[in-house]
Write a protein that holds these residues in place. Structure first.
Motif, PDB file in Angstrom:
ATOM      1  N   GLN A  58       0.819  -1.210   0.000  1.00 50.54           N
ATOM      2  CA  GLN A  58       0.000   0.000   0.000  1.00 50.54           C
ATOM      3  C   GLN A  58       0.862   1.274   0.000  1.00 50.54           C
ATOM      4  O   GLN A  58       0.557   2.256   0.670  1.00 50.54           O
ATOM      5  CB  GLN A  58      -0.966   0.018   1.185  1.00 50.54           C
ATOM      6  CG  GLN A  58      -2.004  -1.090   1.132  1.00 50.54           C
ATOM      7  CD  GLN A  58      -3.037  -0.951   2.224  1.00 50.54           C
ATOM      8  OE1 GLN A  58      -3.582   0.126   2.439  1.00 50.54           O
ATOM      9  NE2 GLN A  58      -3.331  -2.041   2.913  1.00 50.54           N
ATOM     10  N   LYS A  72       0.211  -7.760   7.228  1.00 51.69           N
ATOM     11  CA  LYS A  72      -1.033  -7.032   7.491  1.00 51.69           C
ATOM     12  C   LYS A  72      -0.924  -6.168   8.737  1.00 51.69           C
ATOM     13  O   LYS A  72      -1.783  -5.347   9.005  1.00 51.69           O
ATOM     14  CB  LYS A  72      -2.200  -8.015   7.630  1.00 51.69           C
ATOM     15  CG  LYS A  72      -2.526  -8.717   6.329  1.00 51.69           C
ATOM     16  CD  LYS A  72      -3.704  -9.632   6.466  1.00 51.69           C
ATOM     17  CE  LYS A  72      -3.954 -10.310   5.126  1.00 51.69           C
ATOM     18  NZ  LYS A  72      -5.099 -11.186   5.162  1.00 51.69           N
ATOM     19  N   THR A 116      -2.723  -2.198  12.215  1.00 50.70           N
ATOM     20  CA  THR A 116      -2.829  -2.774  10.880  1.00 50.70           C
ATOM     21  C   THR A 116      -2.182  -1.831   9.865  1.00 50.70           C
ATOM     22  O   THR A 116      -2.044  -0.632  10.114  1.00 50.70           O
ATOM     23  CB  THR A 116      -4.297  -3.003  10.470  1.00 50.70           C
ATOM     24  OG1 THR A 116      -4.957  -1.736  10.375  1.00 50.70           O
ATOM     25  CG2 THR A 116      -5.025  -3.913  11.452  1.00 50.70           C
ATOM     26  N   VAL A 117      -1.822  -2.381   8.732  1.00 47.50           N
ATOM     27  CA  VAL A 117      -1.266  -1.565   7.657  1.00 47.50           C
ATOM     28  C   VAL A 117      -2.296  -0.514   7.229  1.00 47.50           C
ATOM     29  O   VAL A 117      -1.946   0.642   6.993  1.00 47.50           O
ATOM     30  CB  VAL A 117      -0.829  -2.442   6.463  1.00 47.50           C
ATOM     31  CG1 VAL A 117      -0.425  -1.592   5.272  1.00 47.50           C
ATOM     32  CG2 VAL A 117       0.308  -3.367   6.875  1.00 47.50           C
ATOM     33  N   ASP A 118      -3.573  -0.902   7.156  1.00 44.62           N
ATOM     34  CA  ASP A 118      -4.627   0.052   6.786  1.00 44.62           C
ATOM     35  C   ASP A 118      -4.668   1.244   7.741  1.00 44.62           C
ATOM     36  O   ASP A 118      -4.838   2.388   7.317  1.00 44.62           O
ATOM     37  CB  ASP A 118      -6.004  -0.627   6.772  1.00 44.62           C
ATOM     38  CG  ASP A 118      -6.160  -1.627   5.639  1.00 44.62           C
ATOM     39  OD1 ASP A 118      -5.433  -1.510   4.636  1.00 44.62           O
ATOM     40  OD2 ASP A 118      -7.012  -2.533   5.762  1.00 44.62           O
ATOM     41  N   THR A 119      -4.500   0.983   9.035  1.00 47.14           N
ATOM     42  CA  THR A 119      -4.499   2.057  10.027  1.00 47.14           C
ATOM     43  C   THR A 119      -3.293   2.968   9.815  1.00 47.14           C
ATOM     44  O   THR A 119      -3.419   4.199   9.852  1.00 47.14           O
ATOM     45  CB  THR A 119      -4.501   1.480  11.455  1.00 47.14           C
ATOM     46  OG1 THR A 119      -5.677   0.686  11.620  1.00 47.14           O
ATOM     47  CG2 THR A 119      -4.465   2.572  12.502  1.00 47.14           C
ATOM     48  N   VAL A 138      -1.686   3.495   7.049  1.00 41.39           N
ATOM     49  CA  VAL A 138      -1.930   4.257   5.813  1.00 41.39           C
ATOM     50  C   VAL A 138      -2.787   5.486   6.118  1.00 41.39           C
ATOM     51  O   VAL A 138      -2.475   6.600   5.686  1.00 41.39           O
ATOM     52  CB  VAL A 138      -2.577   3.370   4.726  1.00 41.39           C
ATOM     53  CG1 VAL A 138      -3.158   4.202   3.591  1.00 41.39           C
ATOM     54  CG2 VAL A 138      -1.562   2.370   4.187  1.00 41.39           C
ATOM     55  N   LYS A 139      -3.847   5.312   6.897  1.00 43.66           N
ATOM     56  CA  LYS A 139      -4.712   6.443   7.257  1.00 43.66           C
ATOM     57  C   LYS A 139      -3.936   7.505   8.036  1.00 43.66           C
ATOM     58  O   LYS A 139      -4.080   8.700   7.798  1.00 43.66           O
ATOM     59  CB  LYS A 139      -5.914   5.963   8.081  1.00 43.66           C
ATOM     60  CG  LYS A 139      -6.929   5.197   7.282  1.00 43.66           C
ATOM     61  CD  LYS A 139      -8.035   4.658   8.168  1.00 43.66           C
ATOM     62  CE  LYS A 139      -8.890   3.673   7.385  1.00 43.66           C
ATOM     63  NZ  LYS A 139      -9.771   2.917   8.247  1.00 43.66           N
TER      64      LYS A 139
END
Length: 162
Positions: free
Chosen positions: A51, A65, A136-139, A141-142
């Protein structure tokens, strides 16, 4: 907000900021790039991105992840005029024909929770934007997007850094 009439005014201002050591943190980025994420064209061939995050920058779990906290891993920032100049020169050489912009932020800026600027143990002119709590990677990124939104930019920093 201060307005600069001459490039030398800006150069002098940046040199004064150096006295703050570790308080103003900067990243030279090739034009078109993000101040916090990498593109395939910005990294060496074979370097893995998740990402837009370079695997070697943060401590990834085996499944890629999760990001584990680590005080000496994170996004790299220059905290010194000489360090910034050398990294800018390196980026300019590796990106011929492109300008290299300088993104910067104050260390005490409103950094999202669970992120922190930490001095590199090997080089006090270099700082990491570290993760202080497993996420998490998503967190991440945000949170990195929030950092990018707070960063200022000097377009084509070549003249300001010479």
């Amino acid at each position: 907000m201060e307005q600069f009439k001459l490039l030398t005014d800006l150069r002098d201002y940046i040199k004064d900021l150096e006295k703050l050591k570790g308080k103003v943190l900067a990243r030279p980025i090739p034009e078109g790039g993000s101040p916090v994420f990498y593109r395939e064209c910005d990294v060496a061939k074979g370097t893995e991105l998740v990402q837009g995050i370079q695997i070697g920058d943060y401590c990834f779990s085996h499944c890629k992840k999760w990001i584990e906290p680590h005080s000496q891993m994170g996004l790299s920032f220059s905290a010194n005029w000489k360090h910034l100049k050398s990294i800018h020169k390196l980026k300019s050489i590796k990106n011929p024909g492109k300008s290299v912009d300088v993104y910067w932020i104050l260390e005490k800026a409103d950094i999202p929770p669970d992120l922190k600027f930490v001095a590199d143990n090997k080089n006090d002119r270099h700082y990491f934007l570290t993760v202080t709590k497993k996420m998490t990677v998503d967190t991440l990124v945000k949170k990195l997007k929030q950092i990018a939104d707070r960063m200022s930019i000097i377009k084509d920093g070549t003249r300001a850094l010479s």
